[in-house]
Write a protein that holds these residues in place. Structure first.
Motif, mmCIF file in Angstrom:
data_model
loop_
_atom_site.group_PDB
_atom_site.id
_atom_site.type_symbol
_atom_site.label_atom_id
_atom_site.label_comp_id
_atom_site.label_asym_id
_atom_site.label_seq_id
_atom_site.Cartn_x
_atom_site.Cartn_y
_atom_site.Cartn_z
ATOM 1 N N VAL A 164 0.806 -1.113 0.033
ATOM 2 C CA VAL A 164 -0.008 -0.049 0.131
ATOM 3 C C VAL A 164 0.781 1.411 0.099
ATOM 4 O O VAL A 164 0.749 2.091 -0.880
ATOM 5 N N ALA A 165 1.841 1.246 0.779
ATOM 6 C CA ALA A 165 2.777 2.350 0.635
ATOM 7 C C ALA A 165 3.550 2.555 -0.555
ATOM 8 O O ALA A 165 3.662 3.771 -0.847
ATOM 9 N N ALA A 166 3.817 1.671 -1.267
ATOM 10 C CA ALA A 166 4.302 1.756 -2.589
ATOM 11 C C ALA A 166 3.384 2.337 -3.495
ATOM 12 O O ALA A 166 3.949 3.230 -4.413
ATOM 13 N N VAL A 167 2.151 2.111 -3.557
ATOM 14 C CA VAL A 167 1.202 2.745 -4.221
ATOM 15 C C VAL A 167 1.239 4.183 -3.771
ATOM 16 O O VAL A 167 1.095 4.985 -4.715
ATOM 17 N N LEU A 168 1.058 4.589 -2.532
ATOM 18 C CA LEU A 168 0.975 5.858 -2.060
ATOM 19 C C LEU A 168 2.418 6.746 -2.737
ATOM 20 O O LEU A 168 2.259 7.693 -3.031
ATOM 21 N N GLU A 169 3.435 5.921 -2.479
ATOM 22 C CA GLU A 169 4.465 6.761 -2.927
ATOM 23 C C GLU A 169 4.676 6.963 -4.452
ATOM 24 O O GLU A 169 4.954 8.098 -5.134
ATOM 25 N N ALA A 170 4.040 6.203 -5.215
ATOM 26 C CA ALA A 170 4.007 6.204 -6.655
ATOM 27 C C ALA A 170 3.023 7.492 -7.107
ATOM 28 O O ALA A 170 3.211 8.200 -8.199
ATOM 29 N N LEU A 171 1.925 7.363 -6.314
ATOM 30 C CA LEU A 171 0.780 8.282 -6.728
ATOM 31 C C LEU A 171 0.932 9.788 -6.005
ATOM 32 O O LEU A 171 -0.089 10.808 -6.372
ATOM 33 N N TRP A 172 1.555 9.756 -4.933
ATOM 34 C CA TRP A 172 1.467 11.050 -3.991
ATOM 35 C C TRP A 172 1.873 12.231 -4.630
ATOM 36 O O TRP A 172 1.121 13.142 -4.723
ATOM 37 N N GLY A 173 2.924 12.469 -5.088
ATOM 38 C CA GLY A 173 3.341 13.574 -5.861
ATOM 39 C C GLY A 173 3.665 14.536 -4.859
ATOM 40 O O GLY A 173 4.327 14.354 -3.696
ATOM 41 N N GLY A 174 3.225 16.031 -4.717
ATOM 42 C CA GLY A 174 3.438 16.927 -4.163
ATOM 43 C C GLY A 174 2.107 17.452 -3.288
ATOM 44 O O GLY A 174 1.237 16.839 -3.272
ATOM 45 N N PRO A 175 2.076 18.990 -3.193
ATOM 46 C CA PRO A 175 0.783 19.408 -2.625
ATOM 47 C C PRO A 175 -0.399 19.403 -3.464
ATOM 48 O O PRO A 175 -1.558 19.828 -3.088
ATOM 49 N N GLU A 176 -0.038 18.897 -4.904
ATOM 50 C CA GLU A 176 -1.189 18.809 -5.671
ATOM 51 C C GLU A 176 -1.972 17.765 -5.368
ATOM 52 O O GLU A 176 -3.183 17.304 -5.843
ATOM 53 N N THR A 177 -1.576 16.839 -4.462
ATOM 54 C CA THR A 177 -2.079 15.342 -4.214
ATOM 55 C C THR A 177 -2.681 15.330 -2.560
ATOM 56 O O THR A 177 -1.974 15.768 -1.878
ATOM 57 N N LEU A 178 -3.818 14.869 -2.416
ATOM 58 C CA LEU A 178 -4.227 14.614 -1.032
ATOM 59 C C LEU A 178 -4.623 13.135 -0.982
ATOM 60 O O LEU A 178 -5.153 12.785 -1.867
ATOM 61 N N VAL A 179 -4.200 12.509 0.060
ATOM 62 C CA VAL A 179 -4.309 11.151 0.458
ATOM 63 C C VAL A 179 -5.565 11.024 1.290
ATOM 64 O O VAL A 179 -5.495 11.746 2.539
ATOM 65 N N VAL A 180 -6.531 10.316 1.055
ATOM 66 C CA VAL A 180 -7.634 10.208 2.071
ATOM 67 C C VAL A 180 -7.900 8.576 2.411
ATOM 68 O O VAL A 180 -8.120 7.625 1.388
ATOM 69 N N VAL A 181 -7.672 8.245 3.806
ATOM 70 C CA VAL A 181 -7.808 6.756 4.247
ATOM 71 C C VAL A 181 -9.428 6.845 4.798
ATOM 72 O O VAL A 181 -9.413 7.474 5.702
ATOM 73 N N SER A 182 -10.064 5.887 4.296
ATOM 74 C CA SER A 182 -11.566 5.704 4.704
ATOM 75 C C SER A 182 -11.539 4.475 5.709
ATOM 76 O O SER A 182 -11.234 3.453 5.404
ATOM 77 N N SER A 183 -11.680 4.671 7.083
ATOM 78 C CA SER A 183 -11.753 3.563 7.838
ATOM 79 C C SER A 183 -12.527 4.078 9.225
ATOM 80 O O SER A 183 -12.289 5.101 9.535
ATOM 81 N N ASP A 184 -13.516 3.228 9.710
ATOM 82 C CA ASP A 184 -13.892 3.188 11.060
ATOM 83 C C ASP A 184 -13.061 2.436 11.910
ATOM 84 O O ASP A 184 -12.136 2.059 11.587
ATOM 85 N N LEU A 185 -13.222 2.696 13.256
ATOM 86 C CA LEU A 185 -12.524 1.995 14.101
ATOM 87 C C LEU A 185 -13.131 0.869 14.711
ATOM 88 O O LEU A 185 -13.806 0.022 13.881
ATOM 89 N N SER A 186 -13.219 0.494 16.202
ATOM 90 C CA SER A 186 -13.851 -0.745 16.664
ATOM 91 C C SER A 186 -15.171 -0.867 16.324
ATOM 92 O O SER A 186 -15.992 0.230 15.973
#
Length: 264
Positions: A164-186
């Motif tokens: 997953v981190a490798a995908v983020l590294e490939a896609l992240w870029g700079g300030p033009e990219t926002l990463v959003v992880v969608s997750s509930d907790l318990s």
């Protein structure tokens, strides 16, 4: 490739009528803006929940309200969430050119062939996305806050944190990219027990101490990848808000936990 992935949970997780949905999102964002610290740095990534708006919409809105000062420079959102209905090996794209909500269509960003070639665990699957809510519930917020942004929607199945981190590294870029992880907790503990469990999980996130388990967060797989990449990038997690469904619209005997964390 299907032209557009249609909305699957409009009318259940969030309003299906466009005007009602727009008013609901605007109201959630207006309330959230009053609760986001004025001196919060621009987030590069967000951890946000994905339940129905009655349950977790107010917490999710905190993350999107935090983008107020950086929204103009965000062109692409890498949106990752777990799969609830259809299992998949790796990370699945929707095999669609756009995602539809009652507010219109969100364009899916095309990935260059060279990126796809280096990430064999990226697959295309309309079936995985067809009934999945974890990504869809974020789209109306994105349409309100980042109306010109494209999205890379990734339904995350069986994958290692480093993948997953490798995908983020490939896609992240700079300030033009926002990463959003969608997750509930318990899930489905009594309210007090859930609060204690979730505070411990959030503390791990704030310390960038992965991995977390799927008992701690249903989106543990994409979250663990984000924690790996956040450590590499020197990001600082900041808790924006936390609650359970017992605090909002649910039975306190069996609750689901939610948190909003900005990585700045």
């Amino acid at each position: 490739m299907q032209a557009v992935r249609p909305a699957a949970v409009a009318g259940s997780f969030y309003p299906g009528d466009p005007d009602t949905l727009r008013r609901r999102v605007d109201a959630l964002l207006e309330d959230a803006r009053a609760r986001v610290p004025a001196d919060l740095p621009a987030p590069q990534a967000l951890l946000l929940p994905h339940a129905g708006y009655a349950y977790s919409g107010a917490v999710a809105a905190l993350g999107y309200a935090a983008l107020a000062r950086s929204a103009d420079r965000i062109e692409r959102v890498v949106l990752l969430g777990p799969t609830h209905r259809v299992a998949v090996e790796g990370l699945a794209l929707p095999d669609a050119s756009a995602l539809r909500t009652p507010l219109g269509e969100v364009p899916v960003a095309a990935l260059p062939p060279e990126i796809r070639a280096t990430l064999p665990w990226l697959v295309d699957s309309a079936a995985v996305h067809a009934r999945e809510h974890a990504l869809e519930v974020h789209l109306p917020f994105l349409q309100a806050v980042l109306p010109r942004a494209t999205v890379v929607p990734l339904a995350v199945g069986r994958a290692a944190p480093d993948d997953v981190a490798a995908v983020l590294e490939a896609l992240w870029g700079g300030p033009e990219t926002l990463v959003v992880v969608s997750s509930d907790l318990s899930h489905y503990h009594p309210h007090e027990r859930a609060g204690a469990l979730d505070r411990a999980t959030v503390e791990r996130v704030l310390r960038l101490r992965g991995p977390v388990t799927h008992d701690q967060a249903c989106g543990a797989t994409p979250l663990n990848g984000l924690l790996v990449q956040a450590r590499r990038r020197g990001l600082r997690p900041i808790l924006l808000g936390q609650c359970t469904s017992g605090d909002t619209a649910g039975d306190r005997r069996r609750v689901v936990g939610y948190a909003a964390v900005a990585f700045c």
